[in-house]
Design a protein around this motif. Sequence first.
Motif, PDB file in Angstrom:
ATOM      1  N   VAL A 198       7.634  10.129   3.718  1.00 40.00           N
ATOM      2  CA  VAL A 198       6.531  10.965   3.252  1.00 40.00           C
ATOM      3  C   VAL A 198       5.416  10.910   4.299  1.00 40.00           C
ATOM      4  CG1 VAL A 198       4.737  11.233   1.493  1.00 40.00           C
ATOM      5  CG2 VAL A 198       7.073  10.564   0.829  1.00 40.00           C
ATOM      6  N   THR A 199       4.871  12.059   4.651  1.00 40.44           N
ATOM      7  CA  THR A 199       3.765  12.116   5.613  1.00 40.44           C
ATOM      8  C   THR A 199       2.435  12.176   4.864  1.00 40.44           C
ATOM      9  OG1 THR A 199       5.081  13.243   7.305  1.00 40.44           O
ATOM     10  CG2 THR A 199       2.684  13.453   7.468  1.00 40.44           C
ATOM     11  N   LEU A 200       1.520  11.309   5.241  1.00 40.58           N
ATOM     12  CA  LEU A 200       0.182  11.292   4.660  1.00 40.58           C
ATOM     13  C   LEU A 200      -0.830  11.547   5.771  1.00 40.58           C
ATOM     14  CD1 LEU A 200      -1.879  10.844   2.425  1.00 40.58           C
ATOM     15  CD2 LEU A 200      -1.633   8.374   2.753  1.00 40.58           C
ATOM     16  N   ILE A 201      -1.472  12.710   5.730  1.00 45.18           N
ATOM     17  CA  ILE A 201      -2.439  13.085   6.753  1.00 45.18           C
ATOM     18  C   ILE A 201      -3.778  12.405   6.485  1.00 45.18           C
ATOM     19  CG2 ILE A 201      -3.703  15.007   7.808  1.00 45.18           C
ATOM     20  CD1 ILE A 201      -1.335  16.800   6.903  1.00 45.18           C
ATOM     21  N   VAL A 202      -4.328  11.792   7.522  1.00 44.75           N
ATOM     22  CA  VAL A 202      -5.674  11.228   7.465  1.00 44.75           C
ATOM     23  C   VAL A 202      -6.533  12.064   8.409  1.00 44.75           C
ATOM     24  CG1 VAL A 202      -7.133   9.226   7.945  1.00 44.75           C
ATOM     25  CG2 VAL A 202      -4.864   8.909   6.955  1.00 44.75           C
ATOM     26  N   ALA A 232      -7.750   7.298  14.247  1.00 47.23           N
ATOM     27  CA  ALA A 232      -7.294   5.933  13.985  1.00 47.23           C
ATOM     28  C   ALA A 232      -8.413   4.954  14.312  1.00 47.23           C
ATOM     29  CB  ALA A 232      -6.058   5.628  14.822  1.00 47.23           C
ATOM     30  N   GLY A 233      -8.475   3.870  13.565  1.00 47.00           N
ATOM     31  CA  GLY A 233      -9.421   2.809  13.877  1.00 47.00           C
ATOM     32  C   GLY A 233     -10.646   2.746  12.992  1.00 47.00           C
ATOM     33  N   GLY A 234     -10.939   3.799  12.231  1.00 52.11           N
ATOM     34  CA  GLY A 234     -12.093   3.793  11.349  1.00 52.11           C
ATOM     35  C   GLY A 234     -11.784   3.153  10.014  1.00 52.11           C
ATOM     36  N   ALA A 235     -12.779   3.097   9.146  1.00 53.24           N
ATOM     37  CA  ALA A 235     -12.619   2.455   7.844  1.00 53.24           C
ATOM     38  C   ALA A 235     -11.577   3.182   6.992  1.00 53.24           C
ATOM     39  CB  ALA A 235     -13.966   2.417   7.117  1.00 53.24           C
ATOM     40  N   THR A 236     -11.632   4.519   6.977  1.00 55.43           N
ATOM     41  CA  THR A 236     -10.671   5.273   6.172  1.00 55.43           C
ATOM     42  C   THR A 236      -9.259   5.032   6.656  1.00 55.43           C
ATOM     43  OG1 THR A 236     -12.328   6.997   5.858  1.00 55.43           O
ATOM     44  CG2 THR A 236     -10.075   7.556   5.295  1.00 55.43           C
ATOM     45  N   ASP A 237      -9.058   5.103   7.958  1.00 57.63           N
ATOM     46  CA  ASP A 237      -7.726   4.918   8.531  1.00 57.63           C
ATOM     47  C   ASP A 237      -7.175   3.528   8.219  1.00 57.63           C
ATOM     48  OD1 ASP A 237      -5.571   5.847  10.512  1.00 57.63           O
ATOM     49  OD2 ASP A 237      -6.259   3.974  11.428  1.00 57.63           O
ATOM     50  N   SER A 238      -8.009   2.514   8.375  1.00 58.05           N
ATOM     51  CA  SER A 238      -7.560   1.134   8.115  1.00 58.05           C
ATOM     52  C   SER A 238      -7.131   0.961   6.666  1.00 58.05           C
ATOM     53  CB  SER A 238      -8.679   0.147   8.453  1.00 58.05           C
ATOM     54  OG  SER A 238      -9.056   0.248   9.802  1.00 58.05           O
ATOM     55  N   PHE A 239      -7.943   1.495   5.763  1.00 59.97           N
ATOM     56  CA  PHE A 239      -7.642   1.376   4.343  1.00 59.97           C
ATOM     57  C   PHE A 239      -6.387   2.162   3.970  1.00 59.97           C
ATOM     58  CE2 PHE A 239      -8.251   3.531   0.185  1.00 59.97           C
ATOM     59  CZ  PHE A 239      -7.997   2.434  -0.632  1.00 59.97           C
ATOM     60  N   VAL A 240      -6.300   3.407   4.438  1.00 62.40           N
ATOM     61  CA  VAL A 240      -5.165   4.252   4.069  1.00 62.40           C
ATOM     62  C   VAL A 240      -3.862   3.699   4.624  1.00 62.40           C
ATOM     63  CG1 VAL A 240      -4.146   6.550   4.314  1.00 62.40           C
ATOM     64  CG2 VAL A 240      -6.575   6.313   3.802  1.00 62.40           C
ATOM     65  N   ARG A 241      -3.880   3.167   5.816  1.00 68.20           N
ATOM     66  CA  ARG A 241      -2.655   2.599   6.385  1.00 68.20           C
ATOM     67  C   ARG A 241      -2.146   1.424   5.544  1.00 68.20           C
ATOM     68  NH1 ARG A 241      -1.022   4.325  11.379  1.00 68.20           N
ATOM     69  NH2 ARG A 241      -2.451   5.823  12.351  1.00 68.20           N
ATOM     70  N   ALA A 242      -3.062   0.615   5.074  1.00 66.87           N
ATOM     71  CA  ALA A 242      -2.652  -0.513   4.226  1.00 66.87           C
ATOM     72  C   ALA A 242      -2.055  -0.013   2.915  1.00 66.87           C
ATOM     73  CB  ALA A 242      -3.855  -1.414   3.961  1.00 66.87           C
ATOM     74  N   VAL A 243      -2.694   0.976   2.303  1.00 67.67           N
ATOM     75  CA  VAL A 243      -2.205   1.536   1.046  1.00 67.67           C
ATOM     76  C   VAL A 243      -0.880   2.254   1.256  1.00 67.67           C
ATOM     77  CG1 VAL A 243      -2.681   3.270  -0.727  1.00 67.67           C
ATOM     78  CG2 VAL A 243      -4.492   1.730   0.004  1.00 67.67           C
ATOM     79  N   ALA A 244      -0.758   2.991   2.361  1.00 67.60           N
ATOM     80  CA  ALA A 244       0.468   3.728   2.654  1.00 67.60           C
ATOM     81  C   ALA A 244       1.657   2.778   2.833  1.00 67.60           C
ATOM     82  CB  ALA A 244       0.281   4.580   3.909  1.00 67.60           C
ATOM     83  N   ASP A 245       1.408   1.668   3.489  1.00 67.58           N
ATOM     84  CA  ASP A 245       2.484   0.697   3.694  1.00 67.58           C
ATOM     85  C   ASP A 245       2.996   0.149   2.361  1.00 67.58           C
ATOM     86  OD1 ASP A 245       4.097  -1.157   5.411  1.00 67.58           O
ATOM     87  OD2 ASP A 245       2.853  -2.658   4.410  1.00 67.58           O
ATOM     88  N   LEU A 246       2.091  -0.210   1.483  1.00 69.35           N
ATOM     89  CA  LEU A 246       2.484  -0.747   0.181  1.00 69.35           C
ATOM     90  C   LEU A 246       3.144   0.327  -0.690  1.00 69.35           C
ATOM     91  CD1 LEU A 246      -0.689  -2.898  -0.578  1.00 69.35           C
ATOM     92  CD2 LEU A 246       1.599  -3.757  -0.048  1.00 69.35           C
ATOM     93  N   ALA A 247       2.607   1.544  -0.657  1.00 74.01           N
ATOM     94  CA  ALA A 247       3.195   2.628  -1.452  1.00 74.01           C
ATOM     95  C   ALA A 247       4.596   2.958  -0.959  1.00 74.01           C
ATOM     96  CB  ALA A 247       2.304   3.865  -1.380  1.00 74.01           C
TER      97      ALA A 247
END
Length: 325
Positions: free
Chosen positions: A36-40, A44-59
């Motif tokens: 599944v592709t999740l567009i941010v 890369a490197g900002g607060a949103t990107d860091s948070f979303v990458r962590a959530v995406a990995d777990l999801a």
Amino acid sequence: MRSLLRRRLLLSLPFASAALAGWGAAFAADFPTRPVTLIVPFPAGGATDSFVRAVADLAGRELGQPVIVDNKPGAAGVLGANQLVRSAPDGYTLSILPESVFRLPHLQKTQFDPLRDFSYVIHLSGYALGIATLSGAPWRDWASVVADAKKRPGQISYGTTGVNGTMHVTVEEMAQRAGIKLNHVPYKGESEIIQALMGGHIDLAVTAGSIAPMVETGKARVLVLWTEKRAARWPDVPTLREAGLDMVANSPFGIAGPKGMPAAVVKTLHDAFRKALEDPGTQKLLERLNQESAYLDSEAYAAFARERFEISRKQVERMGAAPAQ
């Protein structure tokens, strides 16, 4: 003959509908069978990107397929929304929707209608936004910025993630209420803003949690927060309301897909991302980023979107911003 054909067509519709429903159920039962592709819509490197990458990995672990983060920065954070209207409603293309998605249609022609073109999956969080500056700068609070700006109109610069984004619009409303003029410098993302601040290219930076390391090492300081209440991380930093402005701007965001996604697919995605959001590791990350969990399920998120769309319309009218032709 036409009457006979029409009768046969009408008789066949229930069977066709049943067949389509059966196909949709089978599709949903197998979903997902590929990544599944999740567009941010930020770099890369900002607060949103860091948070979303962590959530995406777990999801992705929950879904049994990886959730691949695709950064598409620029255009005030709406490039993901633009992609959704061109994507199939199969659940394999999703995007983070920032608040600018609800504001931009009131300012200019957009490729999307936030009330009609998305399947809302889950609302995730909001930023603890604020204004920061270098520790050696002359301003200690928002009042000192206002006082200086009145002496030097347009000479104090500030960086945001783009024209008509929440950062930009909020600062302009703050400046309008204070009767001052500041110099706006747009960037593609928060990491670029912080680099510009630390390099002395701008005077003020609108940031979220990514400024924290610089604050902790004494290189920067936060002048004012846009949150409902003071942040536990920075208990000495006042909110906008405490600074005399009855405003809150936390720039909420969530995940959506193209309109028409099967309900079962939306539920599968929602459940996976909710479990990822509630993971203890995610909650600790939110705390480090100075953000809060702001969970809404799919139905509540859709209602929230309608509410934010109307709030944005009123904000644009209040500021006297004219829609682009």
